[in-house]
Scaffold this motif. Structure first.
Motif, short mmCIF file in Angstrom:
data_model
loop_
_atom_site.label_atom_id
_atom_site.label_comp_id
_atom_site.label_asym_id
_atom_site.label_seq_id
_atom_site.Cartn_x
_atom_site.Cartn_y
_atom_site.Cartn_z
N ARG A 157 -21.31 11.51 -40.68
CA ARG A 157 -20.53 10.31 -40.68
C ARG A 157 -18.97 10.65 -40.58
N LEU A 158 -18.40 11.53 -41.55
CA LEU A 158 -17.31 11.77 -41.76
C LEU A 158 -16.80 12.59 -40.60
N SER A 159 -17.33 13.32 -39.99
CA SER A 159 -17.08 13.92 -38.82
C SER A 159 -16.71 12.91 -37.47
N PHE A 160 -17.73 12.02 -37.56
CA PHE A 160 -17.61 11.15 -36.50
C PHE A 160 -16.44 9.94 -36.60
N GLU A 161 -16.14 9.63 -37.72
CA GLU A 161 -15.10 8.91 -38.16
C GLU A 161 -13.67 9.46 -37.69
N HIS A 162 -13.81 10.73 -38.29
CA HIS A 162 -12.39 11.42 -38.33
C HIS A 162 -12.26 11.74 -36.69
N ALA A 163 -13.25 12.07 -35.98
CA ALA A 163 -13.06 12.32 -34.60
C ALA A 163 -12.29 11.16 -33.92
N GLN A 164 -12.93 9.91 -34.18
CA GLN A 164 -12.33 8.71 -33.53
C GLN A 164 -10.95 8.56 -33.96
N LEU A 165 -10.61 8.78 -35.19
CA LEU A 165 -9.27 8.47 -35.95
C LEU A 165 -8.44 9.61 -35.09
N LEU A 166 -8.64 10.99 -34.86
CA LEU A 166 -7.84 11.89 -34.14
C LEU A 166 -7.64 11.57 -32.90
N ILE A 167 -8.53 10.96 -32.25
CA ILE A 167 -8.35 10.63 -30.89
C ILE A 167 -7.37 9.41 -30.60
N SER A 168 -7.58 8.45 -31.84
CA SER A 168 -6.93 7.37 -31.78
C SER A 168 -5.24 7.46 -31.76
N LYS A 169 -5.14 8.71 -32.60
CA LYS A 169 -3.49 9.04 -32.65
C LYS A 169 -3.02 10.23 -31.61
N ASN A 170 -4.08 10.61 -30.39
CA ASN A 170 -3.60 11.20 -29.65
C ASN A 170 -3.72 12.83 -29.77
N PHE A 171 -4.65 12.92 -30.58
CA PHE A 171 -4.91 14.58 -30.98
C PHE A 171 -6.19 14.78 -30.25
N HIS A 172 -6.59 16.08 -30.02
CA HIS A 172 -7.51 16.70 -29.28
C HIS A 172 -8.74 17.05 -30.36
N THR A 173 -10.06 16.29 -29.67
CA THR A 173 -11.20 17.01 -30.45
C THR A 173 -12.11 16.57 -29.52
N PRO A 174 -13.36 17.52 -29.36
CA PRO A 174 -14.49 16.98 -28.45
C PRO A 174 -15.28 15.61 -28.79
N LYS A 175 -15.42 14.87 -27.81
CA LYS A 175 -15.50 13.57 -27.87
C LYS A 175 -16.62 13.10 -28.93
N PRO A 176 -16.48 12.31 -29.65
CA PRO A 176 -17.64 11.87 -30.75
C PRO A 176 -18.64 11.04 -29.92
N VAL A 177 -19.86 11.34 -29.78
CA VAL A 177 -21.07 10.47 -29.36
C VAL A 177 -21.72 10.00 -30.30
N ALA A 178 -22.30 10.45 -31.49
CA ALA A 178 -23.06 9.87 -32.60
C ALA A 178 -23.20 10.60 -33.85
N TYR A 179 -23.68 9.77 -34.93
CA TYR A 179 -24.12 10.39 -35.91
C TYR A 179 -25.29 9.94 -36.29
N ILE A 180 -26.09 10.71 -36.94
CA ILE A 180 -27.55 10.45 -37.43
C ILE A 180 -27.93 10.93 -38.59
N GLU A 181 -28.44 9.97 -39.46
CA GLU A 181 -28.83 10.10 -40.88
C GLU A 181 -30.36 9.90 -41.18
N ARG A 182 -30.92 10.81 -41.71
CA ARG A 182 -32.50 10.53 -42.03
C ARG A 182 -32.46 10.75 -43.44
#
Length: 235
Positions: free
Chosen positions: A73-98
């Motif tokens: 979840r942290l990876s997913f949320e941090h990726a969205q934040l980085l992209i919103s600030k115009n940094f580059h990271t592979p596009k986040p698709v999903a996170y899954i927890e079991r």
């Protein structure tokens, strides 16, 4: 099982679930399996990177269930934040927890697979790599922009940056995003300590110090001295 997808790829839900069932025995492995397991899979209209974080002890699993965000979840949320600030990271698709009786049993972070990229480690290690110094300076510029945005990329190691050439320019992508700290302002000592985690190579540190100094106004010799001290290098 909890599945959170980026809004624009919600249509991929069933295909991702189907792929997840094949994760153990299929897929293309990236690296080794000493810590986490990372594989990429070719889906109907894209290639996705699946990262399974290693299983934690029972106390940690309970913590993730009750009050801590999972690494996925942290990876997913941090990726969205980085992209919103115009940094580059592979596009986040999903996170899954079991979850099971012991707490968090498994967590996956899914992102787009970044093709035709080079791990920053390979560039640093290859003294003949084309535009090597230019890329190192661009890395220093990236870190400066992160710091100015109050972002500390904790796992600042060369294996966590992917470099992709597009025509004559280079883009640097951040990966392994679960460990990041956020501040209103990052002071100079913390900035330089963060930078120093990248390497113990004096030549590379000197290039970084030169570029970071030019951008920040911090004296170059001070940058190099503090970074070298953290890295335990005598200059």
């Amino acid at each position: 099982m909890k599945i959170i997808l980026a809004q624009e790829v919600s249509y991929m839900r069933e295909e991702i679930i189907f792929t997840l069932k094949k994760f153990k025995n299929e897929g293309n492995l990236i690296g080794d399996e000493k810590r986490n397991i990372v594989k990429f899979f070719n889906l109907s209209d894209s290639t996705l990177n699946f990262k399974l974080f290693r299983r934690r002890n029972i106390l940690n699993r309970q913590g993730y269930k009750l009050y801590r965000k999972s690494k996925a979840r942290l990876s997913f949320e941090h990726a969205q934040l980085l992209i919103s600030k115009n940094f580059h990271t592979p596009k986040p698709v999903a996170y899954i927890e079991r979850y099971d009786f012991s707490g968090l049993a498994a967590n996956y972070y899914i992102s787009e697979q970044l093709d035709n990229s080079t791990i920053f480690t390979e560039i640093l290690d290859d003294l003949s790599f084309t535009d090597r110094e230019k890329i190192i300076r661009q890395y220093a510029s990236l870190m400066y922009e992160l710091h100015n945005n109050g972002i500390e990329f904790v796992d600042n190691s060369p294996g966590n940056f992917l470099v992709k050439r597009i025509k004559k320019e280079y883009l640097i992508y951040l990966v392994d995003l679960d460990k990041m700290n956020f501040y209103n302002k990052i002071e100079t000592k913390k900035r330089l300590k963060n930078l120093a985690k990248l390497t113990k190579d004096t030549e590379i540190l000197a290039i970084i110090a030169s570029e970071y100094s030019a951008l920040s106004g911090i004296p170059e010799d001070y940058c190099l001295k503090k970074m070298s001290k953290v890295s335990k290098i005598n200059i």
